[in-house]
Scaffold this motif. Structure first.
Motif, PDB file in Angstrom:
ATOM      1  N   ALA A  74       0.836  -1.205   0.000  1.00  0.00           N
ATOM      2  CA  ALA A  74       0.000   0.000   0.000  1.00  0.00           C
ATOM      3  C   ALA A  74       0.874   1.259   0.000  1.00  0.00           C
ATOM      4  O   ALA A  74       0.590   2.223  -0.733  1.00  0.00           O
ATOM      5  CB  ALA A  74      -0.919  -0.003   1.222  1.00  0.00           C
ATOM      6  N   ALA A  75       1.941   1.256   0.787  1.00  0.00           N
ATOM      7  CA  ALA A  75       2.844   2.412   0.818  1.00  0.00           C
ATOM      8  C   ALA A  75       3.548   2.579  -0.524  1.00  0.00           C
ATOM      9  O   ALA A  75       3.759   3.700  -0.994  1.00  0.00           O
ATOM     10  CB  ALA A  75       3.856   2.260   1.946  1.00  0.00           C
ATOM     11  N   HIS A  76       3.879   1.476  -1.161  1.00  0.00           N
ATOM     12  CA  HIS A  76       4.525   1.535  -2.479  1.00  0.00           C
ATOM     13  C   HIS A  76       3.577   2.139  -3.517  1.00  0.00           C
ATOM     14  O   HIS A  76       3.983   2.987  -4.315  1.00  0.00           O
ATOM     15  CB  HIS A  76       4.977   0.143  -2.901  1.00  0.00           C
ATOM     16  CG  HIS A  76       5.626   0.096  -4.240  1.00  0.00           C
ATOM     17  ND1 HIS A  76       6.821   0.722  -4.504  1.00  0.00           N
ATOM     18  CD2 HIS A  76       5.238  -0.477  -5.400  1.00  0.00           C
ATOM     19  CE1 HIS A  76       7.143   0.525  -5.769  1.00  0.00           C
ATOM     20  NE2 HIS A  76       6.199  -0.198  -6.331  1.00  0.00           N
ATOM     21  N   VAL A  77       2.327   1.718  -3.491  1.00  0.00           N
ATOM     22  CA  VAL A  77       1.335   2.284  -4.420  1.00  0.00           C
ATOM     23  C   VAL A  77       1.159   3.779  -4.160  1.00  0.00           C
ATOM     24  O   VAL A  77       1.106   4.585  -5.096  1.00  0.00           O
ATOM     25  CB  VAL A  77      -0.010   1.524  -4.307  1.00  0.00           C
ATOM     26  CG1 VAL A  77      -1.120   2.263  -5.027  1.00  0.00           C
ATOM     27  CG2 VAL A  77       0.144   0.111  -4.848  1.00  0.00           C
ATOM     28  N   ALA A  78       1.110   4.163  -2.888  1.00  0.00           N
ATOM     29  CA  ALA A  78       0.982   5.587  -2.552  1.00  0.00           C
ATOM     30  C   ALA A  78       2.203   6.365  -3.033  1.00  0.00           C
ATOM     31  O   ALA A  78       2.074   7.482  -3.562  1.00  0.00           O
ATOM     32  CB  ALA A  78       0.804   5.761  -1.040  1.00  0.00           C
ATOM     33  N   ASP A  79       3.381   5.790  -2.891  1.00  0.00           N
ATOM     34  CA  ASP A  79       4.603   6.434  -3.358  1.00  0.00           C
ATOM     35  C   ASP A  79       4.560   6.632  -4.871  1.00  0.00           C
ATOM     36  O   ASP A  79       4.862   7.721  -5.372  1.00  0.00           O
ATOM     37  CB  ASP A  79       5.812   5.586  -2.962  1.00  0.00           C
ATOM     38  CG  ASP A  79       7.137   6.200  -3.372  1.00  0.00           C
ATOM     39  OD1 ASP A  79       7.253   7.441  -3.370  1.00  0.00           O
ATOM     40  OD2 ASP A  79       8.074   5.439  -3.683  1.00  0.00           O
ATOM     41  N   LEU A  80       4.172   5.600  -5.594  1.00  0.00           N
ATOM     42  CA  LEU A  80       4.071   5.716  -7.050  1.00  0.00           C
ATOM     43  C   LEU A  80       3.043   6.765  -7.450  1.00  0.00           C
ATOM     44  O   LEU A  80       3.278   7.567  -8.364  1.00  0.00           O
ATOM     45  CB  LEU A  80       3.707   4.362  -7.678  1.00  0.00           C
ATOM     46  CG  LEU A  80       4.800   3.310  -7.669  1.00  0.00           C
ATOM     47  CD1 LEU A  80       4.257   1.992  -8.211  1.00  0.00           C
ATOM     48  CD2 LEU A  80       5.993   3.767  -8.491  1.00  0.00           C
ATOM     49  N   LEU A  82       2.043   9.411  -5.770  1.00  0.00           N
ATOM     50  CA  LEU A  82       2.582  10.752  -5.503  1.00  0.00           C
ATOM     51  C   LEU A  82       3.632  11.151  -6.541  1.00  0.00           C
ATOM     52  O   LEU A  82       3.662  12.287  -7.012  1.00  0.00           O
ATOM     53  CB  LEU A  82       3.187  10.817  -4.100  1.00  0.00           C
ATOM     54  CG  LEU A  82       2.196  10.849  -2.946  1.00  0.00           C
ATOM     55  CD1 LEU A  82       2.934  10.676  -1.620  1.00  0.00           C
ATOM     56  CD2 LEU A  82       1.396  12.123  -2.955  1.00  0.00           C
ATOM     57  N   ARG A  83       4.484  10.207  -6.912  1.00  0.00           N
ATOM     58  CA  ARG A  83       5.526  10.513  -7.905  1.00  0.00           C
ATOM     59  C   ARG A  83       4.916  10.788  -9.288  1.00  0.00           C
ATOM     60  O   ARG A  83       5.341  11.731  -9.966  1.00  0.00           O
ATOM     61  CB  ARG A  83       6.517   9.369  -7.998  1.00  0.00           C
ATOM     62  CG  ARG A  83       7.418   9.261  -6.800  1.00  0.00           C
ATOM     63  CD  ARG A  83       8.293   8.016  -6.907  1.00  0.00           C
ATOM     64  NE  ARG A  83       8.978   7.761  -5.675  1.00  0.00           N
ATOM     65  CZ  ARG A  83      10.220   8.160  -5.436  1.00  0.00           C
ATOM     66  NH1 ARG A  83      10.897   8.841  -6.329  1.00  0.00           N
ATOM     67  NH2 ARG A  83      10.782   7.875  -4.274  1.00  0.00           N
ATOM     68  N   LEU A  84       3.946   9.982  -9.684  1.00  0.00           N
ATOM     69  CA  LEU A  84       3.327  10.188 -10.998  1.00  0.00           C
ATOM     70  C   LEU A  84       2.522  11.474 -11.034  1.00  0.00           C
ATOM     71  O   LEU A  84       2.504  12.179 -12.038  1.00  0.00           O
ATOM     72  CB  LEU A  84       2.450   8.989 -11.364  1.00  0.00           C
ATOM     73  CG  LEU A  84       3.226   7.698 -11.640  1.00  0.00           C
ATOM     74  CD1 LEU A  84       2.253   6.542 -11.834  1.00  0.00           C
ATOM     75  CD2 LEU A  84       4.119   7.850 -12.858  1.00  0.00           C
ATOM     76  N   ARG A  85       1.876  11.795  -9.935  1.00  0.00           N
ATOM     77  CA  ARG A  85       1.102  13.039  -9.855  1.00  0.00           C
ATOM     78  C   ARG A  85       2.030  14.251  -9.957  1.00  0.00           C
ATOM     79  O   ARG A  85       1.713  15.216 -10.639  1.00  0.00           O
ATOM     80  CB  ARG A  85       0.312  13.070  -8.549  1.00  0.00           C
ATOM     81  CG  ARG A  85      -0.681  14.232  -8.486  1.00  0.00           C
ATOM     82  CD  ARG A  85      -1.384  14.218  -7.187  1.00  0.00           C
ATOM     83  NE  ARG A  85      -0.449  14.711  -6.179  1.00  0.00           N
ATOM     84  CZ  ARG A  85      -0.761  15.021  -4.963  1.00  0.00           C
ATOM     85  NH1 ARG A  85      -1.981  14.823  -4.526  1.00  0.00           N
ATOM     86  NH2 ARG A  85       0.125  15.481  -4.115  1.00  0.00           N
ATOM     87  N   THR A  86       3.174  14.182  -9.298  1.00  0.00           N
ATOM     88  CA  THR A  86       4.156  15.265  -9.354  1.00  0.00           C
ATOM     89  C   THR A  86       4.744  15.387 -10.743  1.00  0.00           C
ATOM     90  O   THR A  86       4.955  16.478 -11.248  1.00  0.00           O
ATOM     91  CB  THR A  86       5.269  15.033  -8.303  1.00  0.00           C
ATOM     92  OG1 THR A  86       4.674  14.932  -7.028  1.00  0.00           O
ATOM     93  CG2 THR A  86       6.267  16.155  -8.309  1.00  0.00           C
ATOM     94  N   ALA A  87       5.021  14.247 -11.384  1.00  0.00           N
ATOM     95  CA  ALA A  87       5.612  14.263 -12.729  1.00  0.00           C
ATOM     96  C   ALA A  87       4.635  14.821 -13.762  1.00  0.00           C
ATOM     97  O   ALA A  87       5.064  15.381 -14.775  1.00  0.00           O
ATOM     98  CB  ALA A  87       6.043  12.864 -13.113  1.00  0.00           C
ATOM     99  N   ALA A  88       3.348  14.663 -13.522  1.00  0.00           N
ATOM    100  CA  ALA A  88       2.342  15.132 -14.483  1.00  0.00           C
ATOM    101  C   ALA A  88       2.181  16.658 -14.468  1.00  0.00           C
ATOM    102  O   ALA A  88       1.609  17.222 -15.381  1.00  0.00           O
ATOM    103  CB  ALA A  88       1.001  14.468 -14.201  1.00  0.00           C
ATOM    104  N   ARG A  89       2.676  17.303 -13.437  1.00  0.00           N
ATOM    105  CA  ARG A  89       2.538  18.758 -13.332  1.00  0.00           C
ATOM    106  C   ARG A  89       3.415  19.491 -14.274  1.00  0.00           C
ATOM    107  O   ARG A  89       4.391  19.354 -14.689  1.00  0.00           O
ATOM    108  CB  ARG A  89       2.826  19.231 -11.912  1.00  0.00           C
ATOM    109  CG  ARG A  89       1.765  18.817 -10.961  1.00  0.00           C
ATOM    110  CD  ARG A  89       2.091  19.344  -9.604  1.00  0.00           C
ATOM    111  NE  ARG A  89       1.172  18.777  -8.635  1.00  0.00           N
ATOM    112  CZ  ARG A  89       1.217  19.021  -7.362  1.00  0.00           C
ATOM    113  NH1 ARG A  89       2.147  19.811  -6.875  1.00  0.00           N
ATOM    114  NH2 ARG A  89       0.355  18.482  -6.544  1.00  0.00           N
TER     115      ARG A  89
END
Length: 89
Positions: A74-80, A82-89
């Protein structure tokens, strides 16, 4: 020394270090940027994997091992996320 490794106490020491690291990161990031979210979920994933190792070394019931691995996932999915959301900006 071998007892330290086979008993799982070495994992306890590693978890204390991770907890201290998380606390320091929160304090440092408060002064620098908003929100240490990505760093904390990354640390949580590693901590859950260490808890799974600790459970296996200590001979804990399989449900503890499964819960720790589920937490890591679950923490790994949350990490991914957050990273993908940041990269999309």
């Amino acid at each position: 020394m071998p007892d330290l490794l086979t008993s799982g106490h070495v994992v306890d020491v590693a978890l204390l270090i991770v907890a201290a690291e998380a606390g320091l990161l929160v304090l440092w990031r408060r002064r620098r940027r908003p929100g240490p979210g990505a760093l904390l979920v990354n640390l949580a994933s590693g901590a859950c994997l260490m808890l799974a190792l600790r459970a296996a070394l200590a001979g804990a019931p399989g449900s503890w091992l499964a819960a720790a691995l589920a937490g890591a996932g679950a923490a790994h999915v949350a990490d991914l996320w957050l990273r993908l959301r940041t990269a999309a900006r």
